[in-house]
Write a protein that holds these residues in place. Sequence first.
Motif, mmCIF file in Angstrom:
data_model
loop_
_atom_site.group_PDB
_atom_site.id
_atom_site.type_symbol
_atom_site.label_atom_id
_atom_site.label_comp_id
_atom_site.label_asym_id
_atom_site.label_seq_id
_atom_site.Cartn_x
_atom_site.Cartn_y
_atom_site.Cartn_z
ATOM 1 N N VAL A 128 0.927 -1.412 0.042
ATOM 2 C CA VAL A 128 -0.060 0.008 0.088
ATOM 3 C C VAL A 128 0.846 1.209 0.004
ATOM 4 O O VAL A 128 0.525 2.255 -0.616
ATOM 5 C CB VAL A 128 -0.843 -0.118 0.977
ATOM 6 C CG1 VAL A 128 -0.215 0.595 2.456
ATOM 7 C CG2 VAL A 128 -2.042 1.038 1.051
ATOM 8 N N ARG A 129 1.981 1.108 0.603
ATOM 9 C CA ARG A 129 2.894 2.461 0.517
ATOM 10 C C ARG A 129 3.227 2.825 -0.786
ATOM 11 O O ARG A 129 3.379 4.022 -1.210
ATOM 12 C CB ARG A 129 4.444 1.911 1.387
ATOM 13 C CG ARG A 129 5.377 3.253 1.402
ATOM 14 C CD ARG A 129 6.777 2.320 1.844
ATOM 15 N NE ARG A 129 6.756 1.927 3.063
ATOM 16 C CZ ARG A 129 6.831 2.180 4.232
ATOM 17 N NH1 ARG A 129 6.816 3.471 4.527
ATOM 18 N NH2 ARG A 129 6.813 1.365 5.382
ATOM 19 N N TRP A 132 0.598 5.223 -2.554
ATOM 20 C CA TRP A 132 0.111 6.556 -2.018
ATOM 21 C C TRP A 132 1.191 7.614 -2.844
ATOM 22 O O TRP A 132 2.260 7.967 -2.134
ATOM 23 C CB TRP A 132 0.324 6.573 -0.601
ATOM 24 C CG TRP A 132 -0.486 5.867 0.265
ATOM 25 C CD1 TRP A 132 -1.836 5.478 -0.301
ATOM 26 C CD2 TRP A 132 -0.480 5.313 1.387
ATOM 27 N NE1 TRP A 132 -2.309 4.622 1.003
ATOM 28 C CE2 TRP A 132 -1.416 4.759 1.967
ATOM 29 C CE3 TRP A 132 0.718 5.225 2.448
ATOM 30 C CZ2 TRP A 132 -1.938 3.923 2.965
ATOM 31 C CZ3 TRP A 132 0.549 4.523 3.595
ATOM 32 C CH2 TRP A 132 -0.524 3.851 3.889
ATOM 33 N N GLU A 184 -3.632 15.814 3.963
ATOM 34 C CA GLU A 184 -2.928 15.124 2.761
ATOM 35 C C GLU A 184 -4.063 14.870 1.571
ATOM 36 O O GLU A 184 -5.198 14.713 1.932
ATOM 37 C CB GLU A 184 -2.200 13.752 3.290
ATOM 38 C CG GLU A 184 -1.322 13.714 4.129
ATOM 39 C CD GLU A 184 -1.158 12.503 4.378
ATOM 40 O OE1 GLU A 184 0.318 12.202 4.805
ATOM 41 O OE2 GLU A 184 -1.875 11.393 4.725
ATOM 42 N N LEU A 186 -3.502 12.480 -1.077
ATOM 43 C CA LEU A 186 -2.795 11.566 -2.078
ATOM 44 C C LEU A 186 -3.758 10.641 -2.697
ATOM 45 O O LEU A 186 -4.948 10.273 -2.207
ATOM 46 C CB LEU A 186 -1.703 10.542 -1.069
ATOM 47 C CG LEU A 186 -0.591 11.461 -0.487
ATOM 48 C CD1 LEU A 186 0.094 10.455 0.642
ATOM 49 C CD2 LEU A 186 0.491 12.048 -1.497
ATOM 50 N N LEU A 188 -5.278 7.436 -3.334
ATOM 51 C CA LEU A 188 -5.544 6.082 -2.393
ATOM 52 C C LEU A 188 -6.322 5.066 -3.038
ATOM 53 O O LEU A 188 -7.169 5.200 -4.018
ATOM 54 C CB LEU A 188 -6.495 6.533 -0.973
ATOM 55 C CG LEU A 188 -6.177 7.620 -0.565
ATOM 56 C CD1 LEU A 188 -7.043 8.043 0.915
ATOM 57 C CD2 LEU A 188 -4.643 7.618 0.223
ATOM 58 N N GLU A 216 -6.053 11.161 2.869
ATOM 59 C CA GLU A 216 -4.985 10.875 3.725
ATOM 60 C C GLU A 216 -4.846 9.422 3.776
ATOM 61 O O GLU A 216 -5.815 8.542 3.994
ATOM 62 C CB GLU A 216 -5.211 11.618 5.080
ATOM 63 C CG GLU A 216 -6.284 11.131 5.984
ATOM 64 C CD GLU A 216 -6.589 11.723 7.318
ATOM 65 O OE1 GLU A 216 -5.220 11.676 8.005
ATOM 66 O OE2 GLU A 216 -7.434 11.889 7.940
ATOM 67 N N ARG A 217 -3.614 9.127 4.180
ATOM 68 C CA ARG A 217 -3.303 7.761 3.976
ATOM 69 C C ARG A 217 -3.829 6.981 5.197
ATOM 70 O O ARG A 217 -4.305 5.663 5.061
ATOM 71 C CB ARG A 217 -1.610 7.498 4.356
ATOM 72 C CG ARG A 217 -0.584 8.083 3.359
ATOM 73 C CD ARG A 217 0.548 8.243 3.548
ATOM 74 N NE ARG A 217 0.751 9.060 4.741
ATOM 75 C CZ ARG A 217 1.588 9.311 5.449
ATOM 76 N NH1 ARG A 217 2.664 8.280 5.477
ATOM 77 N NH2 ARG A 217 1.745 9.980 6.776
ATOM 78 N N ASP A 220 -6.950 5.038 4.074
ATOM 79 C CA ASP A 220 -6.711 4.018 3.106
ATOM 80 C C ASP A 220 -6.056 2.661 4.023
ATOM 81 O O ASP A 220 -6.692 1.876 3.775
ATOM 82 C CB ASP A 220 -5.571 4.182 2.238
ATOM 83 C CG ASP A 220 -5.983 3.536 0.846
ATOM 84 O OD1 ASP A 220 -7.179 3.415 0.587
ATOM 85 O OD2 ASP A 220 -5.057 3.610 0.063
ATOM 86 N N LEU A 221 -5.460 2.915 5.166
ATOM 87 C CA LEU A 221 -5.166 1.892 5.963
ATOM 88 C C LEU A 221 -6.002 1.425 6.924
ATOM 89 O O LEU A 221 -5.950 0.427 7.271
ATOM 90 C CB LEU A 221 -3.768 2.523 6.854
ATOM 91 C CG LEU A 221 -2.998 1.402 7.397
ATOM 92 C CD1 LEU A 221 -2.311 0.604 6.472
ATOM 93 C CD2 LEU A 221 -1.893 2.309 8.125
ATOM 94 N N LEU A 253 4.028 2.616 8.900
ATOM 95 C CA LEU A 253 4.240 3.575 7.908
ATOM 96 C C LEU A 253 3.890 5.074 7.978
ATOM 97 O O LEU A 253 3.425 5.818 7.407
ATOM 98 C CB LEU A 253 2.685 3.296 7.104
ATOM 99 C CG LEU A 253 2.702 1.709 6.639
ATOM 100 C CD1 LEU A 253 1.362 1.208 6.197
ATOM 101 C CD2 LEU A 253 3.502 1.889 5.237
ATOM 102 N N ILE A 255 2.146 7.012 10.298
ATOM 103 C CA ILE A 255 0.908 7.628 10.435
ATOM 104 C C ILE A 255 0.624 7.877 11.777
ATOM 105 O O ILE A 255 0.883 7.049 12.771
ATOM 106 C CB ILE A 255 -0.126 6.668 9.773
ATOM 107 C CG1 ILE A 255 0.042 6.833 8.103
ATOM 108 C CG2 ILE A 255 -1.663 7.113 9.882
ATOM 109 C CD1 ILE A 255 -0.649 5.760 7.370
#
Length: 294
Positions: A128-129, A132, A184, A186, A188, A216-217, A220-221, A253, A255
Motif C-alpha cells: 500500500v505504501r 500513495w 494530505e 494523495l 488512495l 489521507e493515508r 486507506d489503512l 507507515l 501515520i
Amino acid sequence: MGFEPPQRLVRALGETYGEAAAAEWLGELPELARDTLDDAGLVAERVMAPGGRSSLVVLVPEAVVKIAPGFARPDLERDALAHWNGWGAARLLGETGNGGLVLERLHPEVSLRSLPEAKALLEAAGTVRKLWVEPPAGHGFESVAGRTGRQAEAMGPYRTDTEAGELVAAALAAREELVAGASETLLLHGQFRQGKVLAGDRAPWLAVGPEPLVGERAYDLARLVRDRVEDLVAASAGASAARRRVNKLADALEIDRERLRGWTLFRAVESAIRSLTAGRPADAELLLEFAGWL
C-alpha cells in the motif's frame, strides 16, 4: 461459455446500488460479456468466483477482463491503474470498446490472506505504501471528505438505535474531527485489505480492485486494520490485539496513531450499518464488537 454472475457480485451490486439498477444490468450481462470479449478478440477461460463485488472478472489467456456497470465507475479504476502504471498494482493493459478493462493476469487463488497474519500485514504495508502518490492533474477522483460525508448521512438515523447508537455517534464525531484536520491529498486505493493483494509474476504482490479517491493515508489503512475480524473477535485477547495492530501499522507507515484509530472506528461502524441495512445482523455484530474495542 456462459457468463453467470457469481452470487457475491449479485448481492453486492444490489446492496450498494439498489436492486432495480443491479437487476437491469445483470440481465444484460451475459450478452454484454460475450460482446466485450468478441470485440476484443479474446477467448474466455472461466469466470472468477467468488470474484469481485462490482464487476464480472473473466480469465482470458495471459490477461483478465473486468466488466462493470457504468454506475460502479470503472473509469475511475482505469484512471488509477493507469496512473500507478504497474507500481504496486496490477498493470492496465487496455480497454475494450464498451469500457471493459483488460488487466495483467495475477494469481487470483493466492492473496495475502493465504499467509500467516504477521507476514500478511508486513507485505500489505509494503504494497500500500507504493500506491500513495500524488494524483494526476485534473483528476476526477472523489475526496475522502466527500465519500464519507455521504456515508455519514446514511448513518445518521442509527444514532438512536438501541444497540449501535453510541458507536454511531462516536464514529460520526471522529469523522468530523478527522475531516477538519486533514492535510494530505494523495491517491488512495479506497478498499485496501489483504484480499485485494494477489501474487504476481513480475512482483511478489500487487494490489487489485481499487475504488480510488484522494485524501489521507490513514483512511486507506483503516480497512486493513480490521482484516480477519472474525479471528480477532474469536480470540480471548482480541481487543488488545486490535489496538496493537493499529499502533503497529501506524508506526510502520509513519501515520498518526489517533488518526488511524479514528478512521478505523468510522469505517468499521459504517460497514456495520450497511450490514444491518442489508439484513446481515451477524456481520454487523462482529464489526460493532470490533469497533467497541477501539
